[in-house]
Design a protein around this motif. Structure first.
Motif, PDB file in Angstrom:
ATOM      1  N   PHE A   4       0.940  -0.967  -0.051  1.00  0.00           N
ATOM      2  CA  PHE A   4      -0.270   0.068   0.210  1.00  0.00           C
ATOM      3  C   PHE A   4       1.262   1.388  -0.274  1.00  0.00           C
ATOM      4  O   PHE A   4       1.517   1.590   0.541  1.00  0.00           O
ATOM      5  N   ASN A   5       0.770   1.801  -0.712  1.00  0.00           N
ATOM      6  CA  ASN A   5       1.232   3.567  -0.772  1.00  0.00           C
ATOM      7  C   ASN A   5       0.830   4.696   0.251  1.00  0.00           C
ATOM      8  O   ASN A   5      -0.318   4.700  -0.421  1.00  0.00           O
ATOM      9  N   LEU A   6       1.641   4.453   1.188  1.00  0.00           N
ATOM     10  CA  LEU A   6       0.858   5.478   2.091  1.00  0.00           C
ATOM     11  C   LEU A   6       1.898   6.981   2.048  1.00  0.00           C
ATOM     12  O   LEU A   6       1.615   7.450   3.395  1.00  0.00           O
ATOM     13  N   SER A   7       2.349   7.428   1.318  1.00  0.00           N
ATOM     14  CA  SER A   7       3.794   8.596   0.811  1.00  0.00           C
ATOM     15  C   SER A   7       2.597   9.685   1.483  1.00  0.00           C
ATOM     16  O   SER A   7       3.135  10.664   1.554  1.00  0.00           O
ATOM     17  N   HIS A   8       1.382   9.956   1.116  1.00  0.00           N
ATOM     18  CA  HIS A   8       0.753  10.644   1.486  1.00  0.00           C
ATOM     19  C   HIS A   8       0.637  11.114   2.852  1.00  0.00           C
ATOM     20  O   HIS A   8      -0.264  12.576   3.246  1.00  0.00           O
ATOM     21  N   LEU A   9       0.093  10.570   3.764  1.00  0.00           N
ATOM     22  CA  LEU A   9      -0.074  10.636   4.832  1.00  0.00           C
ATOM     23  C   LEU A   9       1.243  11.124   5.868  1.00  0.00           C
ATOM     24  O   LEU A   9       2.718  11.696   5.586  1.00  0.00           O
ATOM     25  N   ARG A  10       0.879  12.377   6.533  1.00  0.00           N
ATOM     26  CA  ARG A  10       1.683  13.098   7.531  1.00  0.00           C
ATOM     27  C   ARG A  10       0.923  13.327   9.108  1.00  0.00           C
ATOM     28  O   ARG A  10       1.827  13.147   9.663  1.00  0.00           O
ATOM     29  N   THR A  11      -0.425  13.366   9.466  1.00  0.00           N
ATOM     30  CA  THR A  11      -0.487  13.230  11.053  1.00  0.00           C
ATOM     31  C   THR A  11      -2.306  13.161  11.198  1.00  0.00           C
ATOM     32  O   THR A  11      -2.243  11.942  10.334  1.00  0.00           O
ATOM     33  N   GLY A  12      -2.812  12.937  11.698  1.00  0.00           N
ATOM     34  CA  GLY A  12      -3.457  12.394  12.572  1.00  0.00           C
ATOM     35  C   GLY A  12      -3.419  12.012  14.041  1.00  0.00           C
ATOM     36  O   GLY A  12      -2.568  12.863  14.747  1.00  0.00           O
ATOM     37  N   ILE A  13      -3.873  11.418  14.503  1.00  0.00           N
ATOM     38  CA  ILE A  13      -3.986  10.936  16.345  1.00  0.00           C
ATOM     39  C   ILE A  13      -4.149   9.161  16.528  1.00  0.00           C
ATOM     40  O   ILE A  13      -4.718   8.898  15.924  1.00  0.00           O
ATOM     41  N   MET A  21       4.070   3.771  18.745  1.00  0.00           N
ATOM     42  CA  MET A  21       4.409   5.220  17.565  1.00  0.00           C
ATOM     43  C   MET A  21       5.886   5.480  16.958  1.00  0.00           C
ATOM     44  O   MET A  21       5.188   5.839  15.810  1.00  0.00           O
ATOM     45  N   LYS A  22       6.719   4.574  17.136  1.00  0.00           N
ATOM     46  CA  LYS A  22       7.998   4.509  16.530  1.00  0.00           C
ATOM     47  C   LYS A  22       7.967   3.666  15.117  1.00  0.00           C
ATOM     48  O   LYS A  22       7.692   5.047  13.412  1.00  0.00           O
ATOM     49  N   LYS A  23       6.708   3.180  15.487  1.00  0.00           N
ATOM     50  CA  LYS A  23       6.855   2.330  13.666  1.00  0.00           C
ATOM     51  C   LYS A  23       5.835   3.156  12.981  1.00  0.00           C
ATOM     52  O   LYS A  23       6.009   2.934  11.564  1.00  0.00           O
ATOM     53  N   ALA A  24       4.929   4.125  13.342  1.00  0.00           N
ATOM     54  CA  ALA A  24       3.516   4.269  12.230  1.00  0.00           C
ATOM     55  C   ALA A  24       4.410   5.718  12.493  1.00  0.00           C
ATOM     56  O   ALA A  24       4.235   6.096  10.000  1.00  0.00           O
ATOM     57  N   VAL A  25       5.228   6.324  12.675  1.00  0.00           N
ATOM     58  CA  VAL A  25       6.089   7.365  12.203  1.00  0.00           C
ATOM     59  C   VAL A  25       7.241   7.097  10.596  1.00  0.00           C
ATOM     60  O   VAL A  25       7.076   7.602  10.035  1.00  0.00           O
ATOM     61  N   ALA A  26       7.509   5.667  10.926  1.00  0.00           N
ATOM     62  CA  ALA A  26       9.084   5.216  10.282  1.00  0.00           C
ATOM     63  C   ALA A  26       8.311   4.533   9.108  1.00  0.00           C
ATOM     64  O   ALA A  26       8.659   4.375   8.134  1.00  0.00           O
ATOM     65  N   LYS A  27       7.398   3.717   9.589  1.00  0.00           N
ATOM     66  CA  LYS A  27       6.739   3.042   7.832  1.00  0.00           C
ATOM     67  C   LYS A  27       5.123   3.941   7.658  1.00  0.00           C
ATOM     68  O   LYS A  27       5.335   2.638   6.655  1.00  0.00           O
ATOM     69  N   MET A  28       4.415   4.345   8.525  1.00  0.00           N
ATOM     70  CA  MET A  28       3.685   4.594   7.531  1.00  0.00           C
ATOM     71  C   MET A  28       3.536   6.280   6.967  1.00  0.00           C
ATOM     72  O   MET A  28       1.961   6.766   7.325  1.00  0.00           O
ATOM     73  N   HIS A  29       4.613   7.087   7.294  1.00  0.00           N
ATOM     74  CA  HIS A  29       4.746   8.136   6.489  1.00  0.00           C
ATOM     75  C   HIS A  29       4.624   9.767   7.880  1.00  0.00           C
ATOM     76  O   HIS A  29       4.276   9.995   7.380  1.00  0.00           O
ATOM     77  N   LEU A  30       4.269   9.019   9.559  1.00  0.00           N
ATOM     78  CA  LEU A  30       3.003   9.438   9.661  1.00  0.00           C
ATOM     79  C   LEU A  30       4.483  10.603  10.136  1.00  0.00           C
ATOM     80  O   LEU A  30       4.070  10.593  11.624  1.00  0.00           O
ATOM     81  N   ALA A  31       4.632  11.293  10.190  1.00  0.00           N
ATOM     82  CA  ALA A  31       6.122  12.009  10.622  1.00  0.00           C
ATOM     83  C   ALA A  31       5.371  12.923  11.620  1.00  0.00           C
ATOM     84  O   ALA A  31       6.082  13.069  12.702  1.00  0.00           O
TER      85      ALA A  31
END
Length: 578
Positions: free
Chosen positions: A331-340, A351-361
């Motif tokens: 799945f291309n998740l490159s558009h992801l940025r934020t959320g809760i 949390m660390k994996k969500a930032v690193a692997k889901m592009h949720l910086a």
């Protein structure tokens, strides 16, 4: 220009005590929910507003506002008046969203019914708040909603003067089925909408304008039942002002704008879905995407990729399920940025994996409770990762928080105590329950029952629940600390820690562990992992492996259920060895 929370200074604790006050730089809104939607529809009429992928529905903001007006007029036509309670009992569907805004449009009070409720819970909820009407799906998973209503209202099919004649549900008069029904006493949602269209063509829009002029921001608009993780549900009563402002400030913390696309796999019936999801989008013009009726990791990942979502909400277990989906990498998740990420304590590793692997910086952590609309603390998109992985951020605007000991005195910075919240977000009270209201709200302060600490910069760390804390041989033990450690084990997917009675030590530490798919482990292996790494009295005496944890629909673990089951298991083992 999008207003973000970083633009105003948050007030840090002073004088070495655990008290913090939010900024007042951005004023509170006195808009009603209807006015909030009208403003957004006027600013962004042709931008996408809502997508329900499972139903094939896509609305622009102007289309969404028009659909809301159709339903609002229809509700007036069938006798719903300002202040009437209208239940909504359904998974995530377009009809839910319309009902949320149509009831607010006419001043009726929306009552959120948990989709997982069974007969006894349903009867309790409807009677507790005296629901005049209920709008429901025909069924969801193994639940047939109409059959359950028939069980507690056998006279459902008997109409009298166009209204239902019931006994056990003495206040219920109107039932609307989203899927239609052959029962003579039940209205089809499609017929209701058609009725609204006809009324609007006949000039009923003037009725809505007149009603809007009679609505005020401090009036109750929503009743949400507490999740029942510790006892019988209570109906938290929230106003326009409560949830409109909370949604605004939450959106600012995420830097949401009309250019964002927020994926909402969390339930609409809970504050996470309807406030942090829906109302945050309405306050900014961001579009909202609902992957399906309930959470499915694969369906959610597909929605994120195919809708180019920039934001994602979820509880930790949802993020874990997506990260560990066998097709995650496709799945291309490159558009992801934020959320809760919220709803329950967020494991640092997740949390660390969500930032690193889901592009949720720029993903944020939020903390709160239904009774406070819900968010009191939230991290910002620019907070250092260590603050976003070890704390729940800093206080939201126009709120005050203090951390107190068992005597009500504010504790020093860094000390553990109960978190209390004061300000616009605190609910009006529990519906028809003055005793519980007065127990929870003292001099305007909502006593959350959560154990927390504040650091010198105002960042808050939730240690656990006051009722979760266990005492072993005089040592106070906070389960979350042990849970965070267990998450480091490469074989462990999830872990929950709680206390069970012990004749010698008063309580003993028990851990329920969910292993990663394909992994095996022993009790001794888990205990050995802990030895020498955490204090000896924190090492779990009991380790119980399970395939899943008992949870509410919103993903909150039910430790009381685990504790009760574990006590029974230990009693059985004791009898075997006696």
């Amino acid at each position: 220009m999008t207003i973000v929370l970083d633009e105003f200074a948050l007030i840090a604790p002073r004088n070495g005590i655990s008290y913090v006050r939010g900024s007042t730089a951005i004023e509170l809104s006195e808009e009603t929910i209807g006015q909030l939607l009208a403003g957004t529809a006027q600013r962004f009429p042709d931008r996408p507003a809502a997508v329900f992928r499972g139903q094939g529905i896509r609305w622009t903001w102007s289309e969404f506002a028009e659909e809301v007006d159709r339903l609002a007029v229809a509700l007036v036509e069938i006798g719903i008046e300002k202040g009437d309670r209208v239940g909504i009992w359904s998974p995530n569907r377009a009809e839910w969203l319309l009902t949320q805004f149509a009831t607010a449009r006419i001043g009726a009070i929306l009552v959120n019914i948990n989709p997982a409720y069974r007969v006894v819970e349903l009867e309790y909820a409807l009677n507790k708040v005296a629901c005049k009407a209920i709008i429901c799906a025909e069924r969801f998973k193994s639940s047939n909603y109409l059959e359950m209503l028939l069980e507690i209202a056998p006279e459902l099919a008997a109409q009298h003067a166009g209204r239902l004649d019931v006994e056990r549900l003495s206040d219920l008069r109107i039932v609307v089925s989203m899927d239609g029904s052959d029962l003579p006493g039940v209205l089809a949602f499609s017929d209701l909408m058609a009725r609204g269209s006809a009324a609007l063509e006949g000039g009923a829009g003037a009725i809505l304008a007149a009603l809007d002029a009679e609505l005020f921001s401090d009036e109750p608009i929503n009743i949400q039942f507490t999740s029942g993780t510790t006892g019988a549900p209570k109906g938290a009563t929230l106003t326009h002002r409560n949830i409109v402002n909370n949604a605004r400030y939450v959106a600012m913390a995420m830097r949401l704008s009309e250019a964002d696309v927020l994926c909402v796999p969390v339930p609409l019936y809970h504050c996470f879905g309807m406030v942090l999801g829906v109302l945050s989008c309405v306050s900014t013009g961001a579009s909202m995407v609902f992957p399906g009726e309930s959470f499915d990791p694969g369906v959610t990942l597909a929605a994120l990729a195919e809708e180019n979502c920039t934001a994602l909400h979820g509880v930790p277990t949802m993020f874990i399920a997506q990260l560990e989906h066998p097709d995650f990498a496709s799945f291309n998740l490159s558009h992801l940025r934020t959320g809760i990420m919220a709803g329950s304590p967020c494991p640092i590793e997740t949390m660390k994996k969500a930032v690193a692997k889901m592009h949720l910086a720029e993903i944020t952590i939020a903390y709160g409770m239904t009774e406070t609309s819900p968010v009191s603390f939230q991290s910002s998109t620019t907070d250092p990762l260590d603050k976003r992985t070890t704390t729940v951020g800093r206080i939201q605007p126009h709120l005050e928080v203090k951390i107190v000991d068992e005597y009500g005195s504010i504790v020093p910075i860094g000390a553990t105590g109960e978190l209390c919240t004061k300000g616009y977000s605190v609910m009006q009270g529990y519906w028809r329950d003055e005793e519980k209201t007065h127990e929870s709200i003292v001099d305007g302060w909502m006593h959350t029952g959560d154990l927390a600490t504040l650091d010198a910069d105002g960042y808050c760390n939730i240690v656990g629940r006051l009722k979760d804390m266990l005492i072993r041989s005089g040592e106070n033990i906070y389960p979350r600390e042990i849970e965070e450690f267990l998450f480091r084990h490469p074989k462990i997917q999830n872990a929950q820690v709680f206390g069970v009675p012990d004749k010698k030590n008063g309580e003993e530490v028990c851990a329920w562990v969910v292993l990663r798919e394909g992994e095996t482990a022993t009790v001794e292996e888990v205990r050995e992992f802990c030895r020498g790494q955490i204090a000896h009295f924190k090492v779990p005496r009991y380790v119980h492996f399970v395939s899943e944890l008992p949870m509410t629909v919103t993903g909150k673990v039910q430790k009381f259920a685990m504790r009760e089951q574990m006590i029974r298991l230990l009693e059985v083992e004791e009898q075997k060895t006696a």
